[in-house]
Scaffold this motif. Structure first.
Motif, PDB file in Angstrom:
ATOM      1  N   ILE A   1       0.862  -1.473  -0.030  1.00 47.07           N
ATOM      2  CA  ILE A   1      -0.418  -0.054  -0.104  1.00 47.07           C
ATOM      3  C   ILE A   1       0.569   0.961   0.017  1.00 47.07           C
ATOM      4  O   ILE A   1       2.280   1.194   0.919  1.00 47.07           O
ATOM      5  CB  ILE A   1      -0.886   0.245   1.343  1.00 47.07           C
ATOM      6  CG1 ILE A   1      -1.350  -1.473   1.452  1.00 47.07           C
ATOM      7  CG2 ILE A   1      -1.669   0.907   0.848  1.00 47.07           C
ATOM      8  CD1 ILE A   1      -2.221  -1.481   2.558  1.00 47.07           C
ATOM      9  N   THR A   2       0.707   2.328  -1.058  1.00 47.85           N
ATOM     10  CA  THR A   2       1.578   3.533  -0.751  1.00 47.85           C
ATOM     11  C   THR A   2       0.882   4.323  -1.748  1.00 47.85           C
ATOM     12  O   THR A   2       0.005   4.185  -2.310  1.00 47.85           O
ATOM     13  CB  THR A   2       2.699   2.487  -1.836  1.00 47.85           C
ATOM     14  OG1 THR A   2       4.074   4.101  -2.036  1.00 47.85           O
ATOM     15  CG2 THR A   2       2.469   2.417  -3.455  1.00 47.85           C
ATOM     16  N   LYS A   3       1.288   6.232  -1.128  1.00 51.13           N
ATOM     17  CA  LYS A   3       0.730   7.279  -1.924  1.00 51.13           C
ATOM     18  C   LYS A   3       1.622   7.301  -3.099  1.00 51.13           C
ATOM     19  O   LYS A   3       1.845   8.908  -3.567  1.00 51.13           O
ATOM     20  CB  LYS A   3       0.145   7.880  -0.445  1.00 51.13           C
ATOM     21  CG  LYS A   3      -0.721   7.535   0.492  1.00 51.13           C
ATOM     22  CD  LYS A   3      -1.338   8.738   1.036  1.00 51.13           C
ATOM     23  CE  LYS A   3      -2.095   8.326   1.609  1.00 51.13           C
ATOM     24  NZ  LYS A   3      -1.454   8.268   3.662  1.00 51.13           N
ATOM     25  N   SER A   4       3.022   6.800  -2.624  1.00 46.97           N
ATOM     26  CA  SER A   4       3.916   7.064  -3.518  1.00 46.97           C
ATOM     27  C   SER A   4       4.447   6.748  -4.896  1.00 46.97           C
ATOM     28  O   SER A   4       4.375   5.643  -4.666  1.00 46.97           O
ATOM     29  CB  SER A   4       5.881   7.033  -2.717  1.00 46.97           C
ATOM     30  OG  SER A   4       6.259   7.780  -3.445  1.00 46.97           O
ATOM     31  N   ASP A   5       4.967   7.942  -5.679  1.00 49.93           N
ATOM     32  CA  ASP A   5       5.208   7.146  -7.297  1.00 49.93           C
ATOM     33  C   ASP A   5       7.241   6.753  -7.271  1.00 49.93           C
ATOM     34  O   ASP A   5       7.225   6.193  -8.116  1.00 49.93           O
ATOM     35  CB  ASP A   5       5.165   8.610  -7.774  1.00 49.93           C
ATOM     36  CG  ASP A   5       6.229   9.976  -7.048  1.00 49.93           C
ATOM     37  OD1 ASP A   5       6.560   9.613  -6.660  1.00 49.93           O
ATOM     38  OD2 ASP A   5       6.267  11.023  -8.661  1.00 49.93           O
ATOM     39  N   LEU A   6       7.155   7.105  -5.965  1.00 45.00           N
ATOM     40  CA  LEU A   6       9.459   6.245  -5.705  1.00 45.00           C
ATOM     41  C   LEU A   6       9.047   4.889  -6.457  1.00 45.00           C
ATOM     42  O   LEU A   6       9.839   3.994  -6.194  1.00 45.00           O
ATOM     43  CB  LEU A   6       9.177   6.446  -4.645  1.00 45.00           C
ATOM     44  CG  LEU A   6      10.882   5.520  -4.563  1.00 45.00           C
ATOM     45  CD1 LEU A   6      12.021   6.246  -5.264  1.00 45.00           C
ATOM     46  CD2 LEU A   6      10.675   5.738  -2.270  1.00 45.00           C
ATOM     47  N   ILE A   7       7.773   3.848  -5.682  1.00 46.80           N
ATOM     48  CA  ILE A   7       7.602   2.575  -6.879  1.00 46.80           C
ATOM     49  C   ILE A   7       8.003   2.876  -8.045  1.00 46.80           C
ATOM     50  O   ILE A   7       8.385   0.990  -8.426  1.00 46.80           O
ATOM     51  CB  ILE A   7       5.954   2.438  -6.223  1.00 46.80           C
ATOM     52  CG1 ILE A   7       5.645   0.595  -6.098  1.00 46.80           C
ATOM     53  CG2 ILE A   7       5.088   2.745  -6.792  1.00 46.80           C
ATOM     54  CD1 ILE A   7       4.687   0.054  -5.682  1.00 46.80           C
ATOM     55  N   LEU A   8       7.342   3.234  -8.737  1.00 41.02           N
ATOM     56  CA  LEU A   8       8.237   3.035 -10.009  1.00 41.02           C
ATOM     57  C   LEU A   8       9.358   2.782 -10.450  1.00 41.02           C
ATOM     58  O   LEU A   8      10.151   2.308 -11.750  1.00 41.02           O
ATOM     59  CB  LEU A   8       7.675   4.924 -10.935  1.00 41.02           C
ATOM     60  CG  LEU A   8       5.881   4.845 -10.990  1.00 41.02           C
ATOM     61  CD1 LEU A   8       5.964   6.044 -11.597  1.00 41.02           C
ATOM     62  CD2 LEU A   8       5.940   3.567 -11.791  1.00 41.02           C
ATOM     63  N   ARG A   9      10.753   3.359  -9.804  1.00 37.56           N
ATOM     64  CA  ARG A   9      12.004   2.690  -9.417  1.00 37.56           C
ATOM     65  C   ARG A   9      12.194   1.455  -8.850  1.00 37.56           C
ATOM     66  O   ARG A   9      12.460   0.859  -9.885  1.00 37.56           O
ATOM     67  CB  ARG A   9      12.549   3.219  -8.090  1.00 37.56           C
ATOM     68  CG  ARG A   9      13.603   3.475  -7.986  1.00 37.56           C
ATOM     69  CD  ARG A   9      14.569   3.589  -6.988  1.00 37.56           C
ATOM     70  NE  ARG A   9      13.731   2.643  -6.142  1.00 37.56           N
ATOM     71  CZ  ARG A   9      13.751   2.278  -4.610  1.00 37.56           C
ATOM     72  NH1 ARG A   9      14.495   3.447  -4.010  1.00 37.56           N
ATOM     73  NH2 ARG A   9      13.163   1.191  -4.011  1.00 37.56           N
ATOM     74  N   ASP A  10      11.319   1.388  -8.681  1.00 39.14           N
ATOM     75  CA  ASP A  10      11.312  -0.653  -9.199  1.00 39.14           C
ATOM     76  C   ASP A  10      10.541  -1.314  -9.978  1.00 39.14           C
ATOM     77  O   ASP A  10      10.089  -2.398  -9.941  1.00 39.14           O
ATOM     78  CB  ASP A  10      10.805  -0.911  -7.386  1.00 39.14           C
ATOM     79  CG  ASP A  10      12.249  -0.855  -6.171  1.00 39.14           C
ATOM     80  OD1 ASP A  10      12.916  -0.399  -7.096  1.00 39.14           O
ATOM     81  OD2 ASP A  10      11.102   0.018  -5.423  1.00 39.14           O
ATOM     82  N   LEU A  11       9.628  -0.260 -11.038  1.00 41.34           N
ATOM     83  CA  LEU A  11       8.647  -0.983 -11.940  1.00 41.34           C
ATOM     84  C   LEU A  11       9.407  -2.353 -12.199  1.00 41.34           C
ATOM     85  O   LEU A  11       8.241  -3.220 -12.476  1.00 41.34           O
ATOM     86  CB  LEU A  11       8.495  -0.272 -12.637  1.00 41.34           C
ATOM     87  CG  LEU A  11       7.235  -0.987 -13.983  1.00 41.34           C
ATOM     88  CD1 LEU A  11       6.028  -0.641 -13.133  1.00 41.34           C
ATOM     89  CD2 LEU A  11       7.216   0.606 -15.045  1.00 41.34           C
ATOM     90  N   GLU A  12      10.253  -2.508 -12.697  1.00 44.05           N
ATOM     91  CA  GLU A  12      10.467  -3.282 -13.857  1.00 44.05           C
ATOM     92  C   GLU A  12      11.350  -4.913 -12.610  1.00 44.05           C
ATOM     93  O   GLU A  12      10.884  -5.136 -13.629  1.00 44.05           O
ATOM     94  CB  GLU A  12      12.693  -3.432 -13.713  1.00 44.05           C
ATOM     95  CG  GLU A  12      12.759  -4.600 -15.364  1.00 44.05           C
ATOM     96  CD  GLU A  12      14.438  -3.626 -16.063  1.00 44.05           C
ATOM     97  OE1 GLU A  12      14.901  -4.882 -16.341  1.00 44.05           O
ATOM     98  OE2 GLU A  12      15.148  -2.351 -15.229  1.00 44.05           O
ATOM     99  N   LEU A  13      11.687  -4.554 -11.599  1.00 46.90           N
ATOM    100  CA  LEU A  13      11.923  -5.357 -10.923  1.00 46.90           C
ATOM    101  C   LEU A  13      10.301  -5.936 -10.384  1.00 46.90           C
ATOM    102  O   LEU A  13       9.775  -7.600 -10.406  1.00 46.90           O
ATOM    103  CB  LEU A  13      12.480  -5.511  -9.634  1.00 46.90           C
ATOM    104  CG  LEU A  13      12.246  -6.353  -8.550  1.00 46.90           C
ATOM    105  CD1 LEU A  13      13.682  -7.850  -8.982  1.00 46.90           C
ATOM    106  CD2 LEU A  13      13.225  -6.114  -6.917  1.00 46.90           C
ATOM    107  N   LEU A  14       9.407  -5.103 -10.154  1.00 41.11           N
ATOM    108  CA  LEU A  14       7.741  -5.345  -9.906  1.00 41.11           C
ATOM    109  C   LEU A  14       7.508  -6.339 -11.385  1.00 41.11           C
ATOM    110  O   LEU A  14       6.794  -7.522 -11.187  1.00 41.11           O
ATOM    111  CB  LEU A  14       6.720  -4.699  -9.638  1.00 41.11           C
ATOM    112  CG  LEU A  14       7.230  -3.490  -8.671  1.00 41.11           C
ATOM    113  CD1 LEU A  14       6.308  -2.401  -8.623  1.00 41.11           C
ATOM    114  CD2 LEU A  14       6.908  -4.372  -7.110  1.00 41.11           C
TER     115      LEU A  14
END
Length: 287
Positions: free
Chosen positions: A103-116
């Motif tokens: 659960i997040t509100k942050s676009d920092l998650i896109l840093r890990d997009l390739e790994l996701l």
């Protein structure tokens, strides 16, 4: 921030919190509540310095399942940019063949997009994003130190186009602030347009307990003069703070989500999040 040592990192239901405390500054945050026994300033984030080692040990012996994070602290707080504890956790989750949800509100998650994407190909990923208001200006008041709603919607679009399923938390809805038909319909538009799989909405309102109530009221005084007194008059020290528009707004929510084929029952959404493709894991195992 400060470092602490933890005895374990995964709960019995495979949830984890790498950090304790948050700097997003959301005015309504329940995690500030005294009931959770936090013994440090909320913004002074406690970092579980041995969490990665613990996670590695625990993943080695646990049955394959979805690993979740974000229930108490947004995992993508700004300090994650350089500490990279979430990133390191994802690498282990991928290595050992587990699934992941957060659960997040942050676009920092896109840093890990390739790994996701790699985890999603091997097992399963579901990203949960919180949306409370369609108004970026209001968002900057309610959730001041995190990316605005418009950016979160962009994240949902990117995840959709990357084949990663999403769930939205439509909460909290604050009485006399964001509890309007216009706001709920706009957020539902975002959800429908981006093919979210489910929406958590436990009713239109919020909860207040000792600890977060005081902080919330101080922010009402700062940004919405006079509203604190209205809350006190109507709700006293109640835990549950329902919007006077709850019935109408929940009617809109149920109708539109049902028509769009979006899961809208909390039990069904939780079940969806916990599903782990056991059969596909056997064929995708590359450890």
């Amino acid at each position: 921030m400060h470092y602490i040592t933890s005895k374990s990192i995964l709960s019995s239901k495979n949830g984890m919190n790498l950090y304790r405390g948050c700097t997003h500054g959301c005015i309504y945050c329940d995690s500030r509540s005294e009931i959770y026994g936090m013994d440090h300033k909320f913004e002074d984030i406690a970092v579980k310095q041995n969490s990665i080692d613990l996670l590695k040990k625990e993943l080695r012996k646990r049955p394959k399942a979805m690993i979740g994070t974000g229930a108490m602290t947004d995992p993508y707080v700004p300090l994650e940019k350089h500490l990279r504890y979430v990133r390191k956790s994802l690498e282990l989750i991928y290595k050992y063949g587990f699934g992941f949800t957060c659960i997040t509100k942050s676009d920092l998650i896109l840093r890990d997009l390739e790994l996701l994407e790699k985890i999603n190909e091997k097992s399963r990923v579901v990203v949960q994003m919180t949306l409370t208001t369609a108004d970026d200006e209001l968002c900057s008041v309610l959730e001041p130190n995190v990316c605005p709603t418009s950016r979160r919607v962009e994240v949902l679009e990117i995840l959709r186009d990357s084949g990663i399923p999403t769930v939205v938390w439509l909460c909290p809805i604050l009485p006399y602030i964001n509890d309007t038909e216009e706001n709920i319909n706009a957020i539902l538009d975002y959800c429908i347009d981006n093919d979210v799989k489910g929406i958590f909405c436990h009713g239109m309102g919020l909860t207040l307990r000792d600890g977060n109530r005081e902080y919330f009221y101080s922010k009402l005084d700062e940004h919405f003069p006079g509203l604190k007194e209205k809350y006190i008059e109507e709700y006293g020290n109640d835990y549950s703070i329902p919007s006077p528009n709850n019935d109408k707004l929940m009617g809109i929510f149920k109708k539109r989500t049902s028509e769009a084929g979006i899961l809208n029952n909390s039990y069904d959404v939780f079940k969806y999040l916990q599903e782990f493709p056991q059969d596909s894991y056997q064929t995708k195992l590359i450890i």
